[in-house]
Design a protein around this motif. Structure first.
Motif, PDB file in Angstrom:
ATOM      1  N   PRO A  83       2.420 107.818  82.101  1.00  9.24           N
ATOM      2  CA  PRO A  83       3.650 108.301  81.651  1.00  9.24           C
ATOM      3  C   PRO A  83       4.462 106.993  81.413  1.00  9.24           C
ATOM      4  N   LYS A  84       4.519 106.303  82.718  1.00  5.05           N
ATOM      5  CA  LYS A  84       5.757 105.422  82.820  1.00  5.05           C
ATOM      6  C   LYS A  84       5.370 104.265  81.935  1.00  5.05           C
ATOM      7  N   LEU A  85       4.136 103.815  81.738  1.00  5.87           N
ATOM      8  CA  LEU A  85       3.961 102.767  80.835  1.00  5.87           C
ATOM      9  C   LEU A  85       4.037 103.234  79.205  1.00  5.87           C
ATOM     10  N   GLN A  86       3.648 104.753  79.121  1.00 10.55           N
ATOM     11  CA  GLN A  86       4.062 105.167  77.764  1.00 10.55           C
ATOM     12  C   GLN A  86       5.413 105.222  77.298  1.00 10.55           C
ATOM     13  N   ALA A  87       6.112 105.464  78.213  1.00 15.18           N
ATOM     14  CA  ALA A  87       7.685 105.390  78.089  1.00 15.18           C
ATOM     15  C   ALA A  87       8.186 103.984  77.656  1.00 15.18           C
ATOM     16  N   ILE A  88       7.757 103.163  78.193  1.00 17.42           N
ATOM     17  CA  ILE A  88       8.082 101.602  77.780  1.00 17.42           C
ATOM     18  C   ILE A  88       7.599 101.353  76.414  1.00 17.42           C
ATOM     19  N   LEU A  89       6.205 101.960  76.040  1.00 17.17           N
ATOM     20  CA  LEU A  89       5.698 101.540  74.805  1.00 17.17           C
ATOM     21  C   LEU A  89       6.576 102.394  73.770  1.00 17.17           C
ATOM     22  N   ASN A  90       6.914 103.719  74.135  1.00 18.08           N
ATOM     23  CA  ASN A  90       8.014 104.347  72.941  1.00 18.08           C
ATOM     24  C   ASN A  90       9.172 103.741  72.658  1.00 18.08           C
ATOM     25  N   PRO A 148      -0.894  96.533  71.740  1.00 14.36           N
ATOM     26  CA  PRO A 148      -0.024  96.567  72.976  1.00 14.36           C
ATOM     27  C   PRO A 148      -0.384  96.322  74.074  1.00 14.36           C
ATOM     28  N   GLN A 149       0.052  95.447  74.992  1.00 15.44           N
ATOM     29  CA  GLN A 149      -0.122  95.207  76.421  1.00 15.44           C
ATOM     30  C   GLN A 149       1.084  95.419  77.440  1.00 15.44           C
ATOM     31  N   VAL A 150       0.886  96.339  78.089  1.00  9.75           N
ATOM     32  CA  VAL A 150       2.245  96.760  78.984  1.00  9.75           C
ATOM     33  C   VAL A 150       2.092  96.755  80.513  1.00  9.75           C
ATOM     34  N   HIS A 151       2.899  96.322  81.321  1.00 15.04           N
ATOM     35  CA  HIS A 151       2.820  96.799  82.767  1.00 15.04           C
ATOM     36  C   HIS A 151       4.554  96.619  83.110  1.00 15.04           C
ATOM     37  N   ILE A 152       4.475  97.033  84.475  1.00 16.23           N
ATOM     38  CA  ILE A 152       5.665  96.932  85.232  1.00 16.23           C
ATOM     39  C   ILE A 152       5.522  95.826  86.216  1.00 16.23           C
ATOM     40  N   ASN A 153       6.538  94.880  86.041  1.00 12.02           N
ATOM     41  CA  ASN A 153       6.454  93.548  87.023  1.00 12.02           C
ATOM     42  C   ASN A 153       6.857  93.891  88.360  1.00 12.02           C
ATOM     43  N   GLY A 156      10.338  95.467  88.896  1.00 16.00           N
ATOM     44  CA  GLY A 156      10.600  96.681  88.368  1.00 16.00           C
ATOM     45  C   GLY A 156      10.882  96.614  86.617  1.00 16.00           C
ATOM     46  N   SER A 157      10.989  95.320  86.170  1.00 18.68           N
ATOM     47  CA  SER A 157      11.130  95.454  84.812  1.00 18.68           C
ATOM     48  C   SER A 157       9.829  95.571  83.995  1.00 18.68           C
ATOM     49  N   GLY A 158      10.071  96.201  82.755  1.00 15.33           N
ATOM     50  CA  GLY A 158       8.845  96.458  81.708  1.00 15.33           C
ATOM     51  C   GLY A 158       8.571  95.242  81.258  1.00 15.33           C
ATOM     52  N   VAL A 159       7.259  94.959  80.984  1.00 15.24           N
ATOM     53  CA  VAL A 159       6.624  93.613  80.263  1.00 15.24           C
ATOM     54  C   VAL A 159       5.904  94.341  79.162  1.00 15.24           C
ATOM     55  N   LEU A 160       6.238  93.814  77.995  1.00  9.77           N
ATOM     56  CA  LEU A 160       5.336  94.440  76.738  1.00  9.77           C
ATOM     57  C   LEU A 160       5.120  93.340  75.658  1.00  9.77           C
ATOM     58  N   PHE A 161       3.918  93.173  75.405  1.00 10.88           N
ATOM     59  CA  PHE A 161       3.244  92.162  74.338  1.00 10.88           C
ATOM     60  C   PHE A 161       2.702  92.758  73.410  1.00 10.88           C
ATOM     61  N   TYR A 162       2.901  92.431  72.253  1.00 10.55           N
ATOM     62  CA  TYR A 162       2.320  92.999  71.184  1.00 10.55           C
ATOM     63  C   TYR A 162       2.046  92.264  69.905  1.00 10.55           C
ATOM     64  N   CYS A 163       1.245  92.523  68.963  1.00  9.72           N
ATOM     65  CA  CYS A 163       1.038  91.935  67.626  1.00  9.72           C
ATOM     66  C   CYS A 163       1.792  92.326  66.533  1.00  9.72           C
ATOM     67  N   VAL A 164       2.174  91.681  65.494  1.00  8.87           N
ATOM     68  CA  VAL A 164       2.759  92.177  64.297  1.00  8.87           C
ATOM     69  C   VAL A 164       2.125  91.252  63.334  1.00  8.87           C
ATOM     70  N   ASP A 165       1.353  91.969  62.369  1.00  8.07           N
ATOM     71  CA  ASP A 165       0.791  91.470  61.286  1.00  8.07           C
ATOM     72  C   ASP A 165       1.822  91.608  60.233  1.00  8.07           C
ATOM     73  N   GLU A 166       2.397  90.593  59.567  1.00  6.63           N
ATOM     74  CA  GLU A 166       3.289  90.776  58.500  1.00  6.63           C
ATOM     75  C   GLU A 166       2.599  90.586  56.980  1.00  6.63           C
ATOM     76  N   ARG A 167       1.200  90.140  56.940  1.00  3.50           N
ATOM     77  CA  ARG A 167       0.836  89.634  55.831  1.00  3.50           C
ATOM     78  C   ARG A 167       0.969  90.535  54.411  1.00  3.50           C
ATOM     79  N   LYS A 168       1.178  92.076  54.535  1.00  2.00           N
ATOM     80  CA  LYS A 168       1.358  92.675  53.641  1.00  2.00           C
ATOM     81  C   LYS A 168       2.735  93.132  53.196  1.00  2.00           C
ATOM     82  N   ALA A 169       3.651  92.327  53.838  1.00  2.00           N
ATOM     83  CA  ALA A 169       5.081  92.751  53.833  1.00  2.00           C
ATOM     84  C   ALA A 169       6.024  91.659  53.215  1.00  2.00           C
TER      85      ALA A 169
END
Length: 217
Positions: A83-90, A148-153, A156-169
């Motif tokens: 739930p803690k990591l899901q909150a960061i994702l949200n 998405p890749q997420v953890h708490i360092n 206590g900060s959240g770290v969130l990596f994710y990919c964005v594919d813009e090729r259809k925008a």
């Protein structure tokens, strides 16, 4: 460089320089606890399925963010059993959606953008949105946000990596109707690397954000 030729949110030509300076100026932390194992390696193509935004159940009143019918942001696999990591994702998801909505609404001073960003991250987010409103460009098409890749360092900060594919925008000028498409190239898939701090109200706000064009392999 020809300014009208920029992409939706980075990748090539003017867009790359624009995003890497605007969204990447938040003073990212390069400590080992802010790195995610495997984040530098290439990965899969996003699947067709996308997870729909869900409302957090923490009692915090968050801004309602609405995108136009002409633009979709599909989030693939944005779930976590913790739930803690899901909150960061949200909140990380809504931070990105808030900027897309601000561009579509031509509102660089969007309250929603301020709700999910603070400090230098807020300054750079507003600058990025303004780069579109200054040229009267909106967004059409769709982006896929995945892996998405997420953890708490350790701090206590959240770290969130994710990919964005813009090729259809694409961008669409409000006055002329001119559409500028995103090149179908690897550089049009970006990796976002965000650090988030939790407020006393329970909201995970972006405090820094960097991007790597082609970083998702």
């Amino acid at each position: 460089m020809n300014r009208p030729a920029r992409l939706v949110v980075a990748a090539l030509t003017v867009s790359t320089a624009l995003l890497l300076t605007a969204c990447g100026s938040g003073g990212g932390d390069d400590s080992s606890s802010d790195k995610i194992k495997g984040a530098e390696t290439g990965g899969r193509t996003p699947s067709a399925s996308a997870s729909a935004p869900t409302s957090p159940s923490d009692g915090v009143k968050r801004p309602e963010i609405t995108l136009s019918k002409e633009f979709q942001a599909n989030f693939d696999g944005w779930t976590n059993s913790d739930p803690k990591l899901q909150a960061i994702l949200n909140d990380g998801r809504e931070e990105l959606r808030s900027k897309y909505a601000a561009i579509i609404q031509a509102n660089p001073d969007s309250d929603a953008v301020a709700f999910y960003n603070s400090g230098t991250s807020l300054t750079s987010a507003r600058k990025w949105v303004k780069s579109f409103t200054d040229t009267d460009d909106g967004l059409i098409g769709k982006v896929t946000v995945y892996r998405p890749q997420v953890h708490i360092n350790d701090s206590g900060s959240g770290v969130l990596f994710y990919c964005v594919d813009e090729r259809k925008a694409s961008t669409k000028n409000r006055k002329t109707g001119k559409v500028t498409t995103t090149p179908d190239k690897p550089e049009s898939v970006l990796q976002y690397r965000a650090r988030l701090d939790k407020t006393s109200q329970g909201v995970w706000k972006n405090v820094s954000l960097t991007t790597v064009a082609g970083g998702c392999g």
